[in-house]
Design an enzyme around this catalytic site. Sequence first.
Site, short mmCIF file in Angstrom:
data_model
loop_
_atom_site.label_atom_id
_atom_site.label_comp_id
_atom_site.label_asym_id
_atom_site.label_seq_id
_atom_site.Cartn_x
_atom_site.Cartn_y
_atom_site.Cartn_z
N ASP A 29 -20.81 -29.04 -55.63
CA ASP A 29 -20.77 -27.54 -55.43
C ASP A 29 -19.79 -26.96 -56.32
O ASP A 29 -18.57 -27.58 -56.38
CB ASP A 29 -20.25 -27.15 -53.90
CG ASP A 29 -20.42 -25.72 -53.57
OD1 ASP A 29 -19.77 -25.04 -54.54
OD2 ASP A 29 -21.22 -25.63 -52.72
N ILE A 30 -20.00 -26.08 -56.88
CA ILE A 30 -18.88 -25.46 -58.06
C ILE A 30 -17.67 -25.12 -57.42
O ILE A 30 -16.82 -25.24 -58.13
CB ILE A 30 -19.61 -24.33 -58.92
CG1 ILE A 30 -19.00 -24.19 -60.21
CG2 ILE A 30 -19.78 -23.02 -58.07
CD1 ILE A 30 -19.62 -25.00 -61.18
N ASN A 85 -25.95 -23.01 -44.01
CA ASN A 85 -25.75 -22.00 -44.01
C ASN A 85 -27.23 -21.34 -44.08
O ASN A 85 -27.74 -21.61 -45.06
CB ASN A 85 -24.91 -21.10 -44.56
CG ASN A 85 -23.48 -21.54 -44.50
OD1 ASN A 85 -23.06 -21.81 -43.33
ND2 ASN A 85 -22.72 -21.79 -45.76
N GLN A 91 -25.58 -17.17 -45.64
CA GLN A 91 -26.49 -18.06 -46.80
C GLN A 91 -26.39 -17.12 -47.97
O GLN A 91 -26.66 -15.85 -48.10
CB GLN A 91 -27.72 -18.37 -46.59
CG GLN A 91 -28.41 -19.22 -47.54
CD GLN A 91 -29.90 -19.49 -47.16
OE1 GLN A 91 -30.32 -19.16 -45.94
NE2 GLN A 91 -30.54 -20.29 -47.80
N HIS A 97 -30.19 -25.60 -48.47
CA HIS A 97 -29.18 -26.69 -48.87
C HIS A 97 -28.55 -27.09 -47.80
O HIS A 97 -28.18 -26.38 -47.10
CB HIS A 97 -28.52 -26.11 -50.44
CG HIS A 97 -27.68 -24.87 -49.88
ND1 HIS A 97 -28.36 -23.79 -49.99
CD2 HIS A 97 -26.57 -24.65 -49.67
CE1 HIS A 97 -27.38 -22.84 -49.84
NE2 HIS A 97 -26.23 -23.25 -49.43
N HIS A 99 -24.49 -28.77 -47.32
CA HIS A 99 -23.07 -29.17 -47.64
C HIS A 99 -22.54 -30.29 -47.19
O HIS A 99 -22.59 -30.15 -45.80
CB HIS A 99 -22.05 -27.86 -47.47
CG HIS A 99 -22.45 -26.55 -47.91
ND1 HIS A 99 -21.62 -26.05 -49.03
CD2 HIS A 99 -23.23 -25.49 -47.39
CE1 HIS A 99 -22.11 -24.80 -49.18
NE2 HIS A 99 -23.17 -24.54 -48.36
#
Length: 138
Positions: A29-30, A85, A91, A97, A99
């Site tokens: 994740d960025i 989410n 979301q 997705h 996390h």
Amino acid sequence: MDCIFCKIIEGTIPSYKVYEDDQVYAFLDISQGTKGHTLVVPKNHSASVFDLPEEDAKAIFRVVPKLSNTLKKAFNPIGLNIVSNNEKPYQTVDHFHIHLLPRYEDDELVLSMINRMNDLEQKDYVEVLDAIKVAMKA
Ligand code: AMP
Ligand code: ZN
């Protein structure tokens, strides 16, 4: 399809790839909410859990223990949260997705639950359960 995660999976947008198989893609994740924060996504586009086919759900959750253990080995976290989410406002990217968030002392990540059990009686739980049972049959 104008979906950022589909573009990441296709390779038209770069990512820090952690893992890939026929059905699943995982990448950093960025935002790196905590060190090692990783997203696990199905290669097939589903907007949220509400339209996620069982086969894709299976494929994603099959790799979660392996990836979690890899993050544990890499960073020695004190724990790990798994979060998904679904739908706005929770979301922000409409490609399902999950996390993986390794946890550390003083990592400042806030994910809070509220315990309402002291405000509830048995009938309140039964009412909730009945609503779920009706929905399950529908
Ligand atoms: P959510 O708010 O649960 O939909 O999470 C979406 C996540 O996608 C956020 O944590 C973002 O930091 C992450 N994200 C958005 N764009 C990218 C990208 N290009 N590469 C990696 N992570 C991204
Ligand atoms: Zn997509």
